[in-house]
Structure formats: structure tokens, C-alpha cells
Design an enzyme around this catalytic site. Structure first.
Site, short mmCIF file in Angstrom:
data_model
loop_
_atom_site.label_atom_id
_atom_site.label_comp_id
_atom_site.label_asym_id
_atom_site.label_seq_id
_atom_site.Cartn_x
_atom_site.Cartn_y
_atom_site.Cartn_z
N THR A 10 -61.55 -3.12 -12.42
CA THR A 10 -61.99 -4.45 -12.63
C THR A 10 -61.04 -5.09 -13.71
O THR A 10 -60.04 -4.36 -14.27
CB THR A 10 -63.46 -4.39 -13.50
OG1 THR A 10 -63.05 -3.49 -14.71
CG2 THR A 10 -64.36 -3.59 -12.73
N ASP A 11 -61.25 -6.25 -14.17
CA ASP A 11 -60.41 -7.08 -15.05
C ASP A 11 -61.24 -6.95 -16.46
O ASP A 11 -62.08 -6.28 -16.60
CB ASP A 11 -60.40 -8.44 -14.56
CG ASP A 11 -61.69 -9.44 -14.47
OD1 ASP A 11 -62.67 -9.13 -14.97
OD2 ASP A 11 -61.49 -10.21 -13.94
N ALA A 12 -60.79 -7.50 -17.35
CA ALA A 12 -61.48 -7.42 -18.59
C ALA A 12 -62.73 -7.76 -18.71
O ALA A 12 -63.59 -7.33 -19.62
CB ALA A 12 -60.30 -8.30 -19.81
#
Length: 122
Positions: A10-12
């Protein structure tokens, strides 16, 4: 193939990064052959073309299911449709063309591979 979404996918914001969907599909394709004890050395399938449709996002903790369907089987290439679902809702779809190579050259797909490929849902 089913898989859980972990932080590294995932991203942030906890949303699956777009390139991960393509990796998930590649892993599912590999599993098809690994389950039949076929491991590649000096041979394999290379990507010629991809058309991807990102419909919705998967999130941290989701369990995704990757489905692989046969579209077309030719002498040295295959066209597949791969879909990713979260709780039976399609979130990603990809059409991919793969070319079989052996010793770095396009080659006819071996008969035992064709049998495996033909087992895929159409």
C-alpha cells in the site's frame, strides 16, 4: 488464488499501489504452473501487451481473489483475462498477451503447458 493485502502493498493512505495489481496477477499465473511442478529455467512467458482497468481500490487487510481466464491460445502466445475481486466485487481487470520463449527466442508452447492453459476457465 487468494491473498491478503499487507502494508508493503500500500501507499501511505493504506490503498494498494497500482503496480501491485500487476504483480498479484503475475504471481497467480506463476502459481498455475508451480502447482503442476513446472518451474522455468531458460524458458518462460514474457509480456507483450497489457491493458489494465482499475475499477476500485483494495485496502490494507483486504483479502483479494485473483481469477485467470483463457481468452486465446496460439502457437507461441496466449491471451488471458485476469480479474481481482474483494468480497466478490471486481476491482481490477487486465487483458494480457504473453509470448513463450525458450533460450531467449519465441517458441511454440509445449504440449504439457497447453494442457494446463486449457484447464483455465474460458
Amino acid at each position: 488464488m487468494k491473498k491478503r493485502i499487507y502494508y508493503n502493498h500500500t501507499d501511505a493512505g493504506g490503498i494498494v499501489y497500482h503496480t501491485e495489481y500487476i504483480k498479484f496477477c503475475e504471481q497467480a499465473r506463476s502459481e498455475i504452473f508451480f502447482k503442476k511442478n513446472i518451474f522455468f529455467e531458460n524458458e518462460g512467458y514474457v509480456v507483450k501487451n497489457i491493458k489494465a482497468n482499475f475499477i476500485r481500490s483494495a485496502k490494507l487487510g483486504d483479502i483479494i481473489e485473483i481469477k485467470t481466464k483463457l481468452k486465446t491460445l496460439k502457437k507461441a502466445s496466449i491471451e488471458l483475462i485476469q480479474e481481482i475481486y474483494v468480497e466478490k466485487v471486481k476491482i481490477f481487470e487486465m487483458e494480457i498477451t504473453l509470448v513463450y520463449i525458450k533460450n531467449a527466442k519465441p517458441t511454440k508452447i509445449p504440449p504439457n503447458h497447453k494442457e494446463i492453459i486449457n484447464e483455465l476457465e474460458k
